[in-house]
Design an enzyme around this catalytic site. Sequence first.
Site: not given
Length: 271
Positions: A28, A52
């Site tokens: 990230h 999700q």
Amino acid sequence: MRRLVAQWRSEGLTVGLVPTMGGLHLGHKSLVKFASNKCDRVIVSIFINPTQFTEEEDFEIYPQTQDADCVLIKEAGGNAVFIPDISEMYPKGFSTKVSVSGLTNIMCGASRPGHFDGVTQVVTKLLNQASANNVYFGEKDWQQLAIIKRLVSDLDIPTNIVSVPTVRDEFGLALSSRNSYLNSSQLQTAQNLSSVLQKAAYNIAAGGCSSVECDLASKILLNSGIDKIDYIECRNSHSLKLIERTNEDECRIFAAVYIDNVRLIDNHIVV
Ligand code: PAF
């Protein structure tokens, strides 16, 4: 976030968004750094999106490391963090679904039914909320990236989707928050994945039949301690259609495997 972005854009500044679910790692960090090298201002969103997660996956235990995440974001050059809560994203009465057909029911979509509908739902919201010039996604989740590119093109969402190369450890293992669930011997097993896929990609590029090379890669991985292969497949990089032999279109080899109950994914270009 809207007010902030509107102000920045009115000053002529370019704005980048990096959507995440938190639990940030060096992969990230490279996304945020990449974005901050290209944009004047960068926002990172942190939202553990319940829609999700499939029924078998436990959304409640997803790592929450917001303080550490904010430190990493600042170090990487991020300017703001957007951390909405669930009721802000899905208020009472929320009833809209966003679904991309075709690309979502294969590979990870076949094993995680509904997962990509949750991703497209939340990403559509984040793109609309942020109105950023550019939005950054990692290439490790290549299928997610292809689906989001399709979504943005189909729905005329005025934002550029930018893909950022996968960050790997010294053995080629793609960085993922799931790597932290592996003990040291499992980590060693996981570190074979990338090189086995690369070898298969090389053989396919050299004219090998992709299903034969994918089967061979599965056997090698199972012998090396991988517990289960979900899929190893060679597909067109954009349409995600299965490819038997390389042609002029760009293609990639994609894999999802399990070590114990930890699911790891990776992909490599076939060149
Ligand atoms: O890749 C992720 O971390 C998530 O799927 C995303 C894009 C932030 C949507 O929740």
